[in-house]
Scaffold this active site. Structure first.
Site: not given
Length: 343
Positions: A46, A194, A202, A282
């Site tokens: 706004e 993993t 990542l 995983g």
């Protein structure tokens, strides 16, 4: 309102734990100002909209209609209440996409506007406005993050080699898309296997955008500190059963083996004000979220040209509604949403 939603979406990944919001000021069919909430802690939609009005048009503000995708806030947070700003500028009419579920707002902004004699319309493109902020709504109504499951699989539904050597499944364009997805979520979660076998970073190195908080489940703290996950470049949380300790940018968050890991992780993320999480593997961790019903959508990438003789089976979804399919080279990307009500 379509323009409000379009503007709001430009800040995807930058506003959490606040929502995405867009605003447009219209006078006699002409847009005289527009803005959106660009990043957490910064001005809301706004004030950005009102401040964008040219000096030559400023006299039109008290005669214009403000369109905003989410109910204006009525409380002091990082910024002053937007409802007060609207009243101060004597804007006579406000059209709102949907109410804000946050307990500090939830109707209070609308009430403040109406009390000032402002005409308020609520519910224009309401479902689209809710969908835009599905993470924010899930967090404040279900008291957990919005959970996205993601995996890539071969044409015969394997996600990795049994000897844990790296199996490159998705193509280059798809990998860039995945990094875009990462930039739009607050956190990314993987299991210990993993992390150990793939040593992932990542991050969003293939896309321009913020890196998510990195999460890893390492119950017995067996992962070596030489992994990319522990480079201290990004806030990282390690869920484990041995200790609860903060070390610089690394938080060891203790969980118990006697209770559901999935529930403990989602509860912890709610406490940490993390609105969304992308679960990337995983297979066992993904299946745990599926089996316990803790997921909102799944993004499944299938390389139709890749077959392997044997491997690690892909997770199995037993329910869900296919809402989108996209083709990138030999990769088919399917977006599947839960059919049941969110937990």
């Amino acid at each position: 309102m379509h323009r409000c939603l379009e503007l709001a979406s430009l800040a995807a990944g930058h506003t959490a734990p606040n929502p995405l919001v867009g605003a447009v000021l219209v006078h006699q069919g002409r847009i005289i100002g527009e803005g959106f909430h660009r990043q957490y802690g910064g001005p809301h939609a706004e004030p950005n909209c009102i401040n964008s009005v040219a000096a030559a048009d400023s006299h039109l503000i008290p005669h214009a209609t403000l369109y905003v995708s989410l109910e204006p806030c009525a409380h002091f947070g990082k910024t002053p209440p937007c409802a007060d700003l609207i009243v101060r500028h004597r804007i006579p009419e406000v059209v709102i996409g949907c109410r804000d579920p946050f307990v500090e707002v939830d109707g209070k902004g609308i009430e403040k506007l109406q009390a000032a004699g402002i005409s308020v319309t609520v519910g224009v493109l309401e479902q689209a406005a809710i969908d835009l902020n599905k993470r924010f709504f899930t967090f404040h109504t279900a008291h957990r993050p919005y959970i996205i499951l993601k995996w890539a699989q071969t044409a015969n539904r394997f996600i990795g080699n049994t000897d844990h050597t790296r199996l490159h499944i998705s193509g280059e364009l798809t990998n860039r898309l995945v990094h875009q997805w990462r930039s739009e979520e607050a956190a990314i979660l993987v299991g210990a296997n993993t992390a150990l076998w793939d040593d992932p970073q990542l991050n969003t190195r293939l896309w321009t955008g913020p890196d998510p908080v990195r999460l890893v489940v390492d119950s017995d703290l067996r992962l070596p500190r030489s992994l990319n996950l522990f480079d201290q470049k990004v806030r990282t949380i390690v869920f484990n059963s041995l200790q609860h300790q903060q070390q610089d940018n690394l938080l060891y968050y203790q969980v118990t083996k006697e209770r559901s890991l999935v529930q403990q992780v989602t509860n912890a993320l709610y406490q940490q004000k993390i609105l969304s999480v992308l679960v990337e593997g995983g297979a066992q961790l993904l299946q745990s979220f599926i089996d316990e019903g803790y997921w909102d959508e799944a993004r499944v990438i299938t390389n139709n040209a890749l077959f392997v003789d044997d491997g690690i089976p892909a997770p199995v979804l037993r329910s869900g509604t296919l809402v989108q399919t996209q083709q990138l080279g030999t990769d088919t990307i399917q977006i599947i949403k839960r059919s049941e009500a969110a937990l």
